[in-house]
Design a protein around this motif. Sequence first.
Motif, mmCIF file in Angstrom:
data_model
loop_
_atom_site.group_PDB
_atom_site.id
_atom_site.type_symbol
_atom_site.label_atom_id
_atom_site.label_comp_id
_atom_site.label_asym_id
_atom_site.label_seq_id
_atom_site.Cartn_x
_atom_site.Cartn_y
_atom_site.Cartn_z
ATOM 1 N N PRO A 222 0.772 -1.247 0.000
ATOM 2 C CA PRO A 222 0.000 0.000 0.000
ATOM 3 C C PRO A 222 0.802 1.296 0.000
ATOM 4 C CG PRO A 222 -0.921 -1.579 1.565
ATOM 5 C CD PRO A 222 0.399 -2.122 1.130
ATOM 6 N N THR A 223 1.993 1.309 0.601
ATOM 7 C CA THR A 223 2.696 2.586 0.727
ATOM 8 C C THR A 223 4.111 2.488 0.157
ATOM 9 O OG1 THR A 223 3.729 2.178 2.886
ATOM 10 C CG2 THR A 223 1.443 2.993 2.878
ATOM 11 N N ALA A 224 4.658 3.658 -0.182
ATOM 12 C CA ALA A 224 6.022 3.717 -0.703
ATOM 13 C C ALA A 224 7.024 3.241 0.343
ATOM 14 C CB ALA A 224 6.346 5.150 -1.135
ATOM 15 N N GLN A 225 6.764 3.564 1.610
ATOM 16 C CA GLN A 225 7.677 3.145 2.679
ATOM 17 C C GLN A 225 7.699 1.621 2.811
ATOM 18 O OE1 GLN A 225 5.313 5.507 2.951
ATOM 19 N NE2 GLN A 225 6.536 7.384 3.230
ATOM 20 N N GLN A 226 6.518 1.012 2.722
ATOM 21 C CA GLN A 226 6.460 -0.449 2.793
ATOM 22 C C GLN A 226 7.154 -1.084 1.596
ATOM 23 O OE1 GLN A 226 2.125 -0.524 3.307
ATOM 24 N NE2 GLN A 226 2.412 -1.801 5.128
ATOM 25 N N LEU A 227 6.979 -0.500 0.418
ATOM 26 C CA LEU A 227 7.638 -1.033 -0.771
ATOM 27 C C LEU A 227 9.154 -0.984 -0.610
ATOM 28 C CD1 LEU A 227 7.613 -2.141 -3.636
ATOM 29 C CD2 LEU A 227 7.370 0.206 -4.469
ATOM 30 N N ASP A 228 9.669 0.144 -0.144
ATOM 31 C CA ASP A 228 11.117 0.250 0.064
ATOM 32 C C ASP A 228 11.602 -0.790 1.070
ATOM 33 O OD1 ASP A 228 11.394 2.319 -1.734
ATOM 34 O OD2 ASP A 228 11.329 3.901 -0.206
ATOM 35 N N SER A 229 10.812 -1.007 2.114
ATOM 36 C CA SER A 229 11.186 -1.978 3.143
ATOM 37 C C SER A 229 11.208 -3.404 2.588
ATOM 38 C CB SER A 229 10.214 -1.897 4.321
ATOM 39 O OG SER A 229 10.484 -2.900 5.281
ATOM 40 N N GLU A 230 10.188 -3.768 1.797
ATOM 41 C CA GLU A 230 10.124 -5.114 1.233
ATOM 42 C C GLU A 230 11.270 -5.333 0.230
ATOM 43 O OE1 GLU A 230 6.779 -7.372 2.197
ATOM 44 O OE2 GLU A 230 8.030 -6.213 3.576
ATOM 45 N N ILE A 231 11.544 -4.325 -0.590
ATOM 46 C CA ILE A 231 12.664 -4.417 -1.534
ATOM 47 C C ILE A 231 13.971 -4.641 -0.779
ATOM 48 C CG2 ILE A 231 14.093 -3.046 -3.118
ATOM 49 C CD1 ILE A 231 11.486 -1.841 -4.213
ATOM 50 N N ALA A 232 14.167 -3.879 0.287
ATOM 51 C CA ALA A 232 15.408 -3.990 1.053
ATOM 52 C C ALA A 232 15.557 -5.378 1.685
ATOM 53 C CB ALA A 232 15.441 -2.916 2.135
ATOM 54 N N LYS A 233 14.451 -5.930 2.193
ATOM 55 C CA LYS A 233 14.505 -7.257 2.816
ATOM 56 C C LYS A 233 14.969 -8.316 1.820
ATOM 57 C CE LYS A 233 10.571 -6.450 5.921
ATOM 58 N NZ LYS A 233 9.132 -6.767 6.120
ATOM 59 N N VAL A 234 14.370 -8.284 0.633
ATOM 60 C CA VAL A 234 14.701 -9.315 -0.349
ATOM 61 C C VAL A 234 16.116 -9.099 -0.895
ATOM 62 C CG1 VAL A 234 14.000 -10.449 -2.486
ATOM 63 C CG2 VAL A 234 12.271 -9.567 -0.922
ATOM 64 N N ASN A 235 16.476 -7.863 -1.149
ATOM 65 C CA ASN A 235 17.830 -7.607 -1.645
ATOM 66 C C ASN A 235 18.893 -8.035 -0.636
ATOM 67 O OD1 ASN A 235 17.193 -6.663 -4.175
ATOM 68 N ND2 ASN A 235 17.199 -4.505 -3.589
ATOM 69 N N GLN A 236 18.620 -7.826 0.636
ATOM 70 C CA GLN A 236 19.557 -8.257 1.669
ATOM 71 C C GLN A 236 19.722 -9.782 1.634
ATOM 72 O OE1 GLN A 236 18.414 -7.326 5.706
ATOM 73 N NE2 GLN A 236 20.473 -7.636 6.500
ATOM 74 N N LEU A 237 18.612 -10.487 1.474
ATOM 75 C CA LEU A 237 18.693 -11.947 1.409
ATOM 76 C C LEU A 237 19.438 -12.384 0.154
ATOM 77 C CD1 LEU A 237 17.751 -14.703 2.588
ATOM 78 C CD2 LEU A 237 15.766 -14.524 1.073
ATOM 79 N N LEU A 238 19.145 -11.798 -0.990
ATOM 80 C CA LEU A 238 19.811 -12.193 -2.232
ATOM 81 C C LEU A 238 21.300 -11.910 -2.176
ATOM 82 C CD1 LEU A 238 17.191 -10.941 -4.872
ATOM 83 C CD2 LEU A 238 17.558 -13.285 -4.073
ATOM 84 N N GLN A 239 21.670 -10.800 -1.570
ATOM 85 C CA GLN A 239 23.095 -10.474 -1.463
ATOM 86 C C GLN A 239 23.802 -11.397 -0.489
ATOM 87 O OE1 GLN A 239 22.774 -6.307 -0.465
ATOM 88 N NE2 GLN A 239 21.862 -5.843 -2.471
ATOM 89 N N SER A 240 23.106 -11.807 0.563
ATOM 90 C CA SER A 240 23.728 -12.685 1.566
ATOM 91 C C SER A 240 23.968 -14.086 1.030
ATOM 92 C CB SER A 240 22.852 -12.764 2.815
ATOM 93 O OG SER A 240 21.656 -13.497 2.563
ATOM 94 N N THR A 241 23.172 -14.476 0.003
ATOM 95 C CA THR A 241 23.364 -15.795 -0.600
ATOM 96 C C THR A 241 24.274 -15.753 -1.819
ATOM 97 O OG1 THR A 241 21.328 -15.522 -1.893
ATOM 98 C CG2 THR A 241 21.140 -16.641 0.221
ATOM 99 N N GLY A 242 24.797 -14.554 -2.115
ATOM 100 C CA GLY A 242 25.792 -14.443 -3.192
ATOM 101 C C GLY A 242 25.236 -14.253 -4.568
ATOM 102 N N ASP A 243 23.924 -13.971 -4.707
ATOM 103 C CA ASP A 243 23.335 -13.763 -6.029
ATOM 104 C C ASP A 243 23.657 -12.377 -6.534
ATOM 105 O OD1 ASP A 243 22.346 -16.217 -6.513
ATOM 106 O OD2 ASP A 243 20.397 -15.862 -5.615
#
Length: 243
Positions: A222-243
């Motif tokens: 629903p909100t831009a802040q939530q979108l930024d938060s969800e993007i950051a969560k997934v990017n952190q996971l992808l970076q931690s697994t070396g993708d």
Amino acid sequence: MKVSINTAVFLDEMNAGHSQYDVLQQLIGKPIDNVEVRGEFFKDESREAELDKISDLAVKNGWGLYYSIPETLFNDGELNSNLDHYIAMAKKYGIRNLKISLGDYGALTSDSLKLINEIPTNDVTISVENEPNAHGEVPRIFNFLDSIDGHLGYTFDSGNWYWIDQDPQAAMDQLQSFITIFHLKNIKDQDTTMLDDGDTDWQKLTNKVPHRVPVFLEYNIPTAQQLDSEIAKVNQLLQSTGD
């Protein structure tokens, strides 16, 4: 590798009348790899003009462009006659992949397998998706994908399993090797939630996605802040697994 975005994240805005081109402007400058637009949110009379603008926007921002077809590949065992039209459209606008629900493929005879293998996939890939109905149950998806020997890809939708009482983690274990696109969402009481609020261990599930497979967020945010938060969560996971 970074997360990708399906325009479903802007569902509220699109339902209020904003075009997909309009909402995609909000992604400029965000750390994402690809965008996926949805056929059901185009107006027939303006689809081509809007896709032309979206294609230019994707090129300018370095995004891969994907397209979700709101139809099924098979209807009562018959191959969708609109497929050639969509493939031509994809070539015209630089769309990398067409996603379509599998549908009822009937019996996989030598004739039907020949038709599937004749679908051109050199210029644009096509992936089938598990539906939230009997056609999307694991054995049917597995049988189809195992029979076509990789000619079409597979979009694993992590949420649709909840509508057919199947466990997404168990489905992942059986279908993992076929996945070419991953639609990430979380579900509680048959409704989408933010990633940390649903019943799926989304991090565990995402960690099983094959290397370099694009991971799309595909649920209303629903909100831009939530979108930024969800993007950051997934990017952190992808970076931690070396993708």
